[in-house]
Scaffold this motif. Structure first.
Motif, short mmCIF file in Angstrom:
data_model
loop_
_atom_site.label_atom_id
_atom_site.label_comp_id
_atom_site.label_asym_id
_atom_site.label_seq_id
_atom_site.Cartn_x
_atom_site.Cartn_y
_atom_site.Cartn_z
N ILE A 156 0.81 -1.21 0.00
CA ILE A 156 0.00 0.00 0.00
C ILE A 156 0.85 1.27 0.00
O ILE A 156 0.39 2.34 -0.40
N PHE A 157 2.11 1.16 0.41
CA PHE A 157 3.00 2.33 0.43
C PHE A 157 3.41 2.78 -0.96
O PHE A 157 3.93 3.88 -1.11
N GLN A 158 3.26 1.94 -1.94
CA GLN A 158 3.50 2.23 -3.36
C GLN A 158 4.97 2.40 -3.73
O GLN A 158 5.46 1.77 -4.65
N SER A 159 5.67 3.29 -3.05
CA SER A 159 7.04 3.63 -3.44
C SER A 159 7.79 4.18 -2.24
O SER A 159 7.20 4.78 -1.34
N LEU A 160 9.11 4.00 -2.25
CA LEU A 160 9.93 4.58 -1.19
C LEU A 160 9.84 6.10 -1.18
O LEU A 160 10.07 6.74 -0.16
N LYS A 161 9.49 6.68 -2.32
CA LYS A 161 9.41 8.15 -2.41
C LYS A 161 8.30 8.72 -1.53
O LYS A 161 8.39 9.87 -1.10
N VAL A 162 7.26 7.92 -1.29
CA VAL A 162 6.12 8.43 -0.51
C VAL A 162 5.88 7.63 0.77
O VAL A 162 4.88 7.84 1.45
N ILE A 163 6.79 6.72 1.11
CA ILE A 163 6.56 5.87 2.28
C ILE A 163 6.44 6.68 3.57
O ILE A 163 5.66 6.32 4.46
N ASP A 164 7.16 7.79 3.66
CA ASP A 164 7.07 8.61 4.88
C ASP A 164 5.66 9.13 5.10
O ASP A 164 5.20 9.23 6.25
N ILE A 165 4.96 9.47 4.03
CA ILE A 165 3.58 9.98 4.15
C ILE A 165 2.69 8.91 4.78
O ILE A 165 1.89 9.20 5.69
N TYR A 166 2.84 7.68 4.33
CA TYR A 166 2.01 6.59 4.85
C TYR A 166 2.39 6.24 6.29
O TYR A 166 1.51 6.00 7.12
N LEU A 167 3.66 6.24 6.59
CA LEU A 167 4.09 5.90 7.96
C LEU A 167 3.66 6.98 8.95
O LEU A 167 3.29 6.68 10.08
N GLN A 168 3.71 8.23 8.53
CA GLN A 168 3.24 9.31 9.42
C GLN A 168 1.73 9.21 9.64
O GLN A 168 1.24 9.47 10.75
N LYS A 169 1.00 8.81 8.60
CA LYS A 169 -0.44 8.62 8.77
C LYS A 169 -0.72 7.48 9.74
O LYS A 169 -1.58 7.59 10.63
N LEU A 170 -0.01 6.38 9.60
CA LEU A 170 -0.17 5.26 10.52
C LEU A 170 0.18 5.68 11.95
O LEU A 170 -0.50 5.29 12.91
N HIS A 171 1.21 6.49 12.09
CA HIS A 171 1.62 7.00 13.41
C HIS A 171 0.47 7.76 14.05
O HIS A 171 0.19 7.63 15.26
N SER A 172 -0.26 8.55 13.25
CA SER A 172 -1.36 9.37 13.77
C SER A 172 -2.58 8.53 14.15
O SER A 172 -3.40 8.94 14.97
N LEU A 173 -2.73 7.34 13.55
CA LEU A 173 -3.88 6.47 13.83
C LEU A 173 -3.64 5.52 14.99
O LEU A 173 -4.57 4.90 15.49
N LEU A 174 -2.40 5.42 15.43
CA LEU A 174 -2.03 4.43 16.44
C LEU A 174 -2.14 5.00 17.84
O LEU A 174 -1.74 6.14 18.10
#
Length: 230
Positions: free
Chosen positions: A124-142
């Protein structure tokens, strides 16, 4: 994939899915596999479900098999999330009480004690170029002491090797960044970006975004990891 799931649930002449990637040939995916019960799941899935606790968010829920087990067998508060409206419709028809058709980046509201991303959850992260966006979103949901349970596969084994054991990999980008295409009943989805991550690359990305990370299981080239807020 959502149409295949809907057809299978309603028994309306379902056919098997066919998938391919930018580095692999056409492969068959039986739709029935997406409806498997706990006993038919692999060791990584079983471990993740056994470790799940508290309020659950199942991202990329598909037909809802993981969510259904956690809701009905473990009696947990589960939210199923998938980008496919037809998949979410089936989740609801199967009895999942909370199911939403949304991109995870657009989903908000509650905090969760366990966030699941299974069946190559890093895709679901698609690419290393945007992985930070997804990980920060997960951080906010946890929640503060919550856990993310995520799996992936190191696909280095799929590339050709030379006589000395060296691997021929693309000169540009990360070798786990692929185009993924699904075919069903003569129709093809547009290619989507899909990311397979080796554990060390996931570890670096997770630690750069405020997580600690632990590898829980290694099964051949696949693994299950647990992320927690640092």
């Amino acid at each position: 994939m959502g149409q295949a799931i809907l057809d299978y649930f309603h028994n309306e002449n379902p056919e098997d899915l066919h998938t391919e990637t930018s580095i692999s040939e056409l492969d068959e995916l039986p739709v029935a596999y997406l409806f498997r019960d706990f006993e038919m799941m692999n060791i990584i899935e079983k471990k993740a479900l056994q470790l799940s606790s508290g309020k659950i968010l199942d991202i990329g829920a598909g037909a809802g098999s993981h969510s259904l087990y956690l809701q009905d067998e473990k009696k947990l508060d589960v939210t199923a999330l998938d980008i496919s409206p037809k998949s979410v419709e089936v989740c609801r028809l199967r009895g999942i009480k909370k199911a939403f058709a949304k991109n995870m980046l657009e989903f908000s509201g509650e905090k969760y004690d366990t966030i699941l991303l299974l069946m190559n959850g890093t895709g679901i992260f698609q690419s290393l170029k945007v992985i930070d966006i997804y990980l920060q979103k997960l951080h906010s949901l946890l929640s503060k002491n919550g856990q993310i349970l995520i799996d992936s596969t190191d696909i280095l084994y799929m590339f050709d090797k030379d006589e000395d054991g060296g691997v021929y990999i693309p000169a540009e980008g990360y070798y786990g960044e692929l185009d993924y295409i699904v075919h069903y009943k003569g129709q093809s989805e547009d290619p989507i970006k899909w990311l397979y991550l080796d554990f060390n690359t996931l570890k670096n990305a997770a630690e750069n975004n405020g997580f600690t990370i632990e590898k829980l299981i290694q099964d051949d080239d696949s693994y299950l990891a647990k992320l927690m807020k640092r």
